[in-house]
Design a protein around this motif. Structure first.
Motif, PDB file in Angstrom:
ATOM      1  N   GLY A 184      18.396-110.914 -73.165  1.00 24.22           N
ATOM      2  CA  GLY A 184      18.559-109.951 -74.249  1.00 24.22           C
ATOM      3  C   GLY A 184      17.915-110.458 -75.517  1.00 24.22           C
ATOM      4  N   ARG A 185      18.092-109.708 -76.576  1.00 21.87           N
ATOM      5  CA  ARG A 185      17.456-110.035 -77.838  1.00 21.87           C
ATOM      6  C   ARG A 185      17.989-111.356 -78.393  1.00 21.87           C
ATOM      7  NH1 ARG A 185      17.760-105.848 -82.720  1.00 21.87           N
ATOM      8  NH2 ARG A 185      18.299-104.530 -80.986  1.00 21.87           N
ATOM      9  N   TYR A 186      19.243-111.640 -78.130  1.00 18.21           N
ATOM     10  CA  TYR A 186      19.854-112.839 -78.695  1.00 18.21           C
ATOM     11  C   TYR A 186      20.066-113.907 -77.634  1.00 18.21           C
ATOM     12  CZ  TYR A 186      20.686-109.428 -82.313  1.00 18.21           C
ATOM     13  OH  TYR A 186      20.518-108.441 -83.241  1.00 18.21           O
ATOM     14  N   GLY A 187      19.265-113.852 -76.598  1.00 19.25           N
ATOM     15  CA  GLY A 187      19.454-114.816 -75.531  1.00 19.25           C
ATOM     16  C   GLY A 187      20.035-114.107 -74.315  1.00 19.25           C
ATOM     17  N   THR A 188      20.727-114.870 -73.520  1.00 19.53           N
ATOM     18  CA  THR A 188      21.257-114.265 -72.316  1.00 19.53           C
ATOM     19  C   THR A 188      22.492-113.436 -72.621  1.00 19.53           C
ATOM     20  OG1 THR A 188      20.499-116.219 -71.141  1.00 19.53           O
ATOM     21  CG2 THR A 188      21.964-114.733 -69.957  1.00 19.53           C
ATOM     22  N   GLU A 189      22.518-112.239 -72.097  1.00 25.28           N
ATOM     23  CA  GLU A 189      23.688-111.388 -72.249  1.00 25.28           C
ATOM     24  C   GLU A 189      24.336-111.245 -70.889  1.00 25.28           C
ATOM     25  OE1 GLU A 189      21.973-107.866 -73.855  1.00 25.28           O
ATOM     26  OE2 GLU A 189      21.827-108.731 -75.853  1.00 25.28           O
ATOM     27  N   TRP A 190      25.650-111.196 -70.900  1.00 27.36           N
ATOM     28  CA  TRP A 190      26.381-111.218 -69.642  1.00 27.36           C
ATOM     29  C   TRP A 190      27.172-109.942 -69.432  1.00 27.36           C
ATOM     30  CZ3 TRP A 190      25.284-115.204 -66.486  1.00 27.36           C
ATOM     31  CH2 TRP A 190      24.692-116.333 -67.063  1.00 27.36           C
ATOM     32  N   PHE A 191      27.183-109.498 -68.196  1.00 27.56           N
ATOM     33  CA  PHE A 191      27.945-108.300 -67.873  1.00 27.56           C
ATOM     34  C   PHE A 191      28.628-108.477 -66.528  1.00 27.56           C
ATOM     35  CE2 PHE A 191      24.596-106.959 -70.740  1.00 27.56           C
ATOM     36  CZ  PHE A 191      25.304-106.207 -71.660  1.00 27.56           C
ATOM     37  N   CYS A 192      29.720-107.770 -66.377  1.00 29.19           N
ATOM     38  CA  CYS A 192      30.417-107.798 -65.105  1.00 29.19           C
ATOM     39  C   CYS A 192      29.713-106.859 -64.129  1.00 29.19           C
ATOM     40  CB  CYS A 192      31.886-107.384 -65.296  1.00 29.19           C
ATOM     41  SG  CYS A 192      32.093-105.650 -65.732  1.00 29.19           S
ATOM     42  N   PHE A 193      30.202-106.832 -62.914  1.00 28.32           N
ATOM     43  CA  PHE A 193      29.562-106.008 -61.898  1.00 28.32           C
ATOM     44  C   PHE A 193      29.539-104.546 -62.326  1.00 28.32           C
ATOM     45  CE2 PHE A 193      29.981-103.264 -58.158  1.00 28.32           C
ATOM     46  CZ  PHE A 193      28.820-103.600 -57.486  1.00 28.32           C
ATOM     47  N   GLU A 194      30.632-104.109 -62.923  1.00 24.96           N
ATOM     48  CA  GLU A 194      30.767-102.710 -63.318  1.00 24.96           C
ATOM     49  C   GLU A 194      29.741-102.317 -64.379  1.00 24.96           C
ATOM     50  OE1 GLU A 194      34.625-100.662 -64.631  1.00 24.96           O
ATOM     51  OE2 GLU A 194      35.236-102.380 -63.431  1.00 24.96           O
ATOM     52  N   HIS A 195      29.434-103.250 -65.251  1.00 24.39           N
ATOM     53  CA  HIS A 195      28.599-102.922 -66.409  1.00 24.39           C
ATOM     54  C   HIS A 195      27.233-103.578 -66.364  1.00 24.39           C
ATOM     55  CE1 HIS A 195      32.762-102.355 -68.195  1.00 24.39           C
ATOM     56  NE2 HIS A 195      32.220-101.160 -68.122  1.00 24.39           N
ATOM     57  N   LYS A 196      26.856-104.099 -65.241  1.00 22.63           N
ATOM     58  CA  LYS A 196      25.578-104.816 -65.217  1.00 22.63           C
ATOM     59  C   LYS A 196      24.403-103.890 -65.518  1.00 22.63           C
ATOM     60  CE  LYS A 196      25.440-104.997 -60.162  1.00 22.63           C
ATOM     61  NZ  LYS A 196      24.433-103.969 -59.837  1.00 22.63           N
ATOM     62  N   ASP A 197      24.606-102.602 -65.352  1.00 23.69           N
ATOM     63  CA  ASP A 197      23.549-101.663 -65.723  1.00 23.69           C
ATOM     64  C   ASP A 197      23.277-101.701 -67.228  1.00 23.69           C
ATOM     65  OD1 ASP A 197      23.091-100.906 -63.179  1.00 23.69           O
ATOM     66  OD2 ASP A 197      24.204 -99.032 -63.291  1.00 23.69           O
ATOM     67  N   ASP A 198      24.295-102.033 -67.999  1.00 21.99           N
ATOM     68  CA  ASP A 198      24.108-102.158 -69.441  1.00 21.99           C
ATOM     69  C   ASP A 198      23.034-103.188 -69.760  1.00 21.99           C
ATOM     70  OD1 ASP A 198      26.191-100.447 -69.514  1.00 21.99           O
ATOM     71  OD2 ASP A 198      27.292-101.523 -71.062  1.00 21.99           O
ATOM     72  N   GLY A 199      23.020-104.243 -69.001  1.00 21.76           N
ATOM     73  CA  GLY A 199      22.057-105.306 -69.229  1.00 21.76           C
ATOM     74  C   GLY A 199      20.640-104.829 -68.990  1.00 21.76           C
ATOM     75  N   ASN A 200      20.477-103.994 -68.012  1.00 18.64           N
ATOM     76  CA  ASN A 200      19.150-103.476 -67.709  1.00 18.64           C
ATOM     77  C   ASN A 200      18.664-102.527 -68.796  1.00 18.64           C
ATOM     78  OD1 ASN A 200      18.850-104.799 -65.222  1.00 18.64           O
ATOM     79  ND2 ASN A 200      20.156-103.298 -64.230  1.00 18.64           N
ATOM     80  N   LEU A 201      19.609-101.935 -69.501  1.00 18.11           N
ATOM     81  CA  LEU A 201      19.236-100.946 -70.509  1.00 18.11           C
ATOM     82  C   LEU A 201      19.034-101.556 -71.876  1.00 18.11           C
ATOM     83  CD1 LEU A 201      21.769 -98.160 -69.525  1.00 18.11           C
ATOM     84  CD2 LEU A 201      19.347 -98.236 -68.992  1.00 18.11           C
ATOM     85  N   THR A 202      19.446-102.801 -72.046  1.00 17.32           N
ATOM     86  CA  THR A 202      19.334-103.426 -73.358  1.00 17.32           C
ATOM     87  C   THR A 202      17.875-103.542 -73.780  1.00 17.32           C
ATOM     88  OG1 THR A 202      21.287-104.742 -72.873  1.00 17.32           O
ATOM     89  CG2 THR A 202      19.938-105.438 -74.736  1.00 17.32           C
ATOM     90  N   PRO A 203      17.518-102.903 -74.877  1.00 14.95           N
ATOM     91  CA  PRO A 203      16.132-103.009 -75.351  1.00 14.95           C
ATOM     92  C   PRO A 203      15.839-104.406 -75.866  1.00 14.95           C
ATOM     93  CG  PRO A 203      17.459-101.781 -76.924  1.00 14.95           C
ATOM     94  CD  PRO A 203      18.354-102.112 -75.770  1.00 14.95           C
ATOM     95  N   LEU A 204      14.676-104.895 -75.568  1.00 13.87           N
ATOM     96  CA  LEU A 204      14.319-106.241 -76.011  1.00 13.87           C
ATOM     97  C   LEU A 204      13.756-106.215 -77.428  1.00 13.87           C
ATOM     98  CD1 LEU A 204      12.706-107.725 -72.796  1.00 13.87           C
ATOM     99  CD2 LEU A 204      14.900-108.326 -73.818  1.00 13.87           C
TER     100      LEU A 204
END
Ligand SMILES: [Zn+2]
Length: 53
Positions: A33-53
């Protein structure tokens, strides 16, 4: 049950929970992510894919 697991955790394995708003589950999935590694649980891992760089 051994103490080994416990001490390994306290010895500096980075504690990271899901960064989804209001979610405090364990963040097992790391994303760049923009601030380094961002972490998500299984339920929300799609959020990580959507995070704009
Ligand atoms: Zn989550």
């Amino acid at each position: 049950m051994s103490d080994e697991t416990q001490s390994r955790i306290s010895k500096g394995v980075y504690i990271h929970y899901c960064m989804h708003k209001g979610c405090n589950k364990w963040g097992a999935y790391g994303f760049k992510g923009r601030y380094g590694t961002e972490w998500f649980c299984f339920e929300h891992k799609d959020d990580g894919n959507l995070t704009p760089l």
